[in-house]
Design a protein around this motif. Structure first.
Motif, PDB file in Angstrom:
ATOM      1  N   ARG A   1       5.721   5.762   8.870  1.00  0.00           N
ATOM      2  CA  ARG A   1       5.462   5.694  10.311  1.00  0.00           C
ATOM      3  C   ARG A   1       4.617   4.473  10.652  1.00  0.00           C
ATOM      4  NH1 ARG A   1       1.431   6.972  13.472  1.00  0.00           N
ATOM      5  NH2 ARG A   1       0.254   8.159  11.914  1.00  0.00           N
ATOM      6  N   VAL A   2       3.545   4.257   9.889  1.00  0.00           N
ATOM      7  CA  VAL A   2       2.644   3.130  10.161  1.00  0.00           C
ATOM      8  C   VAL A   2       3.343   1.796   9.895  1.00  0.00           C
ATOM      9  CG1 VAL A   2       0.514   2.006   9.399  1.00  0.00           C
ATOM     10  CG2 VAL A   2       0.538   4.465   9.833  1.00  0.00           C
ATOM     11  N   LEU A   3       4.077   1.714   8.790  1.00  0.00           N
ATOM     12  CA  LEU A   3       4.781   0.467   8.474  1.00  0.00           C
ATOM     13  C   LEU A   3       5.828   0.104   9.529  1.00  0.00           C
ATOM     14  CD1 LEU A   3       5.230   0.786   4.606  1.00  0.00           C
ATOM     15  CD2 LEU A   3       3.698  -0.774   5.847  1.00  0.00           C
TER      16      LEU A   3
ATOM     17  N   THR B   1       4.457  21.371  -6.007  1.00  0.00           N
ATOM     18  CA  THR B   1       3.786  20.772  -4.865  1.00  0.00           C
ATOM     19  C   THR B   1       4.734  19.778  -4.215  1.00  0.00           C
ATOM     20  OG1 THR B   1       1.646  20.981  -5.968  1.00  0.00           O
ATOM     21  CG2 THR B   1       1.772  19.441  -4.145  1.00  0.00           C
ATOM     22  N   ILE B   2       4.944  19.921  -2.914  1.00  0.00           N
ATOM     23  CA  ILE B   2       5.793  19.006  -2.165  1.00  0.00           C
ATOM     24  C   ILE B   2       4.944  17.825  -1.716  1.00  0.00           C
ATOM     25  CG2 ILE B   2       7.296  18.730  -0.140  1.00  0.00           C
ATOM     26  CD1 ILE B   2       8.323  20.696  -2.290  1.00  0.00           C
ATOM     27  N   THR B   3       5.453  16.607  -1.904  1.00  0.00           N
ATOM     28  CA  THR B   3       4.730  15.403  -1.491  1.00  0.00           C
ATOM     29  C   THR B   3       5.508  14.701  -0.391  1.00  0.00           C
ATOM     30  OG1 THR B   3       5.822  14.040  -3.162  1.00  0.00           O
ATOM     31  CG2 THR B   3       3.748  15.086  -3.793  1.00  0.00           C
ATOM     32  N   ASN B   4       4.804  13.916   0.421  1.00  0.00           N
ATOM     33  CA  ASN B   4       5.507  13.133   1.433  1.00  0.00           C
ATOM     34  C   ASN B   4       4.779  11.825   1.706  1.00  0.00           C
ATOM     35  OD1 ASN B   4       4.166  12.987   4.241  1.00  0.00           O
ATOM     36  ND2 ASN B   4       3.824  15.137   3.665  1.00  0.00           N
ATOM     37  N   ARG B   5       5.546  10.871   2.213  1.00  0.00           N
ATOM     38  CA  ARG B   5       5.030   9.556   2.569  1.00  0.00           C
ATOM     39  C   ARG B   5       5.334   9.250   4.045  1.00  0.00           C
ATOM     40  NH1 ARG B   5       7.756   5.722  -1.524  1.00  0.00           N
ATOM     41  NH2 ARG B   5       6.534   4.190  -0.404  1.00  0.00           N
ATOM     42  N   VAL B   6       5.324  10.283   4.864  1.00  0.00           N
ATOM     43  CA  VAL B   6       5.650  10.134   6.280  1.00  0.00           C
ATOM     44  C   VAL B   6       4.669   9.185   6.964  1.00  0.00           C
ATOM     45  CG1 VAL B   6       5.862  11.337   8.502  1.00  0.00           C
ATOM     46  CG2 VAL B   6       6.799  12.368   6.416  1.00  0.00           C
ATOM     47  N   TYR B   7       3.383   9.349   6.695  1.00  0.00           N
ATOM     48  CA  TYR B   7       2.375   8.483   7.316  1.00  0.00           C
ATOM     49  C   TYR B   7       2.659   7.019   7.010  1.00  0.00           C
ATOM     50  CZ  TYR B   7      -2.039   6.155   8.234  1.00  0.00           C
ATOM     51  OH  TYR B   7      -2.995   5.269   8.693  1.00  0.00           O
ATOM     52  N   GLU B   8       2.914   6.727   5.748  1.00  0.00           N
ATOM     53  CA  GLU B   8       3.170   5.345   5.335  1.00  0.00           C
ATOM     54  C   GLU B   8       4.377   4.758   6.074  1.00  0.00           C
ATOM     55  OE1 GLU B   8       4.404   2.815   1.370  1.00  0.00           O
ATOM     56  OE2 GLU B   8       3.787   4.893   1.161  1.00  0.00           O
TER      57      GLU B   8
ATOM     58  N   MET C   1       0.844  -1.175   0.000  1.00  0.00           N
ATOM     59  CA  MET C   1       0.000   0.000   0.000  1.00  0.00           C
ATOM     60  C   MET C   1       0.886   1.233   0.000  1.00  0.00           C
ATOM     61  SD  MET C   1      -2.768   1.247   2.828  1.00  0.00           S
ATOM     62  CE  MET C   1      -1.645   1.424   4.176  1.00  0.00           C
ATOM     63  N   ILE C   2       0.670   2.126  -0.946  1.00  0.00           N
ATOM     64  CA  ILE C   2       1.424   3.367  -1.012  1.00  0.00           C
ATOM     65  C   ILE C   2       0.455   4.519  -0.826  1.00  0.00           C
ATOM     66  CG2 ILE C   2       2.775   4.896  -2.479  1.00  0.00           C
ATOM     67  CD1 ILE C   2       4.013   2.447  -3.708  1.00  0.00           C
ATOM     68  N   ILE C   3       0.761   5.351   0.141  1.00  0.00           N
ATOM     69  CA  ILE C   3      -0.057   6.523   0.423  1.00  0.00           C
ATOM     70  C   ILE C   3       0.818   7.734   0.189  1.00  0.00           C
ATOM     71  CG2 ILE C   3      -1.296   7.806   2.199  1.00  0.00           C
ATOM     72  CD1 ILE C   3      -1.796   5.075   3.551  1.00  0.00           C
ATOM     73  N   GLU C   4       0.335   8.668  -0.594  1.00  0.00           N
ATOM     74  CA  GLU C   4       1.111   9.868  -0.876  1.00  0.00           C
ATOM     75  C   GLU C   4       0.313  11.081  -0.425  1.00  0.00           C
ATOM     76  OE1 GLU C   4       1.991  11.665  -4.960  1.00  0.00           O
ATOM     77  OE2 GLU C   4       3.694  10.367  -4.503  1.00  0.00           O
ATOM     78  N   VAL C   5       0.902  11.854   0.447  1.00  0.00           N
ATOM     79  CA  VAL C   5       0.271  13.075   0.923  1.00  0.00           C
ATOM     80  C   VAL C   5       0.844  14.223   0.119  1.00  0.00           C
ATOM     81  CG1 VAL C   5      -0.031  14.605   2.895  1.00  0.00           C
ATOM     82  CG2 VAL C   5      -0.020  12.147   3.239  1.00  0.00           C
ATOM     83  N   ILE C   6      -0.021  15.081  -0.367  1.00  0.00           N
ATOM     84  CA  ILE C   6       0.427  16.230  -1.135  1.00  0.00           C
ATOM     85  C   ILE C   6       0.342  17.466  -0.255  1.00  0.00           C
ATOM     86  CG2 ILE C   6      -0.048  17.678  -3.133  1.00  0.00           C
ATOM     87  CD1 ILE C   6      -1.123  15.191  -4.521  1.00  0.00           C
ATOM     88  N   THR C   7       1.435  18.195  -0.185  1.00  0.00           N
ATOM     89  CA  THR C   7       1.512  19.416   0.608  1.00  0.00           C
ATOM     90  C   THR C   7       1.662  20.599  -0.336  1.00  0.00           C
ATOM     91  OG1 THR C   7       2.648  18.192   2.336  1.00  0.00           O
ATOM     92  CG2 THR C   7       2.788  20.583   2.440  1.00  0.00           C
ATOM     93  N   ILE C   8       0.890  21.631  -0.098  1.00  0.00           N
ATOM     94  CA  ILE C   8       0.987  22.831  -0.922  1.00  0.00           C
ATOM     95  C   ILE C   8       2.285  23.549  -0.574  1.00  0.00           C
ATOM     96  CG2 ILE C   8      -0.057  25.059  -1.424  1.00  0.00           C
ATOM     97  CD1 ILE C   8      -2.763  23.748  -0.817  1.00  0.00           C
TER      98      ILE C   8
END
Length: 82
Positions: free
Chosen positions: A26-28, A17-24, A1-8
């Motif tokens: 952290r959870v993994l 647009t800056i993107t991050n996968r910190v949540y992914e 599972m890949i989750i990508e958060v987009i940050t303005i």
């Protein structure tokens, strides 16, 4: 599972647009927001807003997070042109 958060990006109309996968990551790694925040020296709130895409970290913090997870910074943070 890949989750990508987009940050303005902080600069409006920059076309970036800056993107991050910190949540992914952290959870993994079975970490709470509090545990990650403590490990990289920020507040839980900073991790929360970053994961929601409402905060672009400093370059220093981005590197600290990548080093903590023992991955390249571009594995967690990236960008998209609008």
């Amino acid at each position: 599972m890949i989750i990508e958060v987009i940050t303005i990006a902080s600069k409006q109309n920059s076309g970036l647009t800056i993107t991050n996968r910190v949540y992914e990551y952290r959870v993994l790694n079975h970490l709470s927001q509090t545990a990650l925040a403590k490990a990289v020296g920020v507040s839980k709130q900073t991790i929360l807003v970053m994961e929601k895409g409402n905060y672009s970290p400093t370059l220093k913090l981005a590197f600290e997070i990548a080093i903590f997870f023992n991955v390249d910074i571009t594995d967690i943070f990236g960008y998209k042109e609008n």
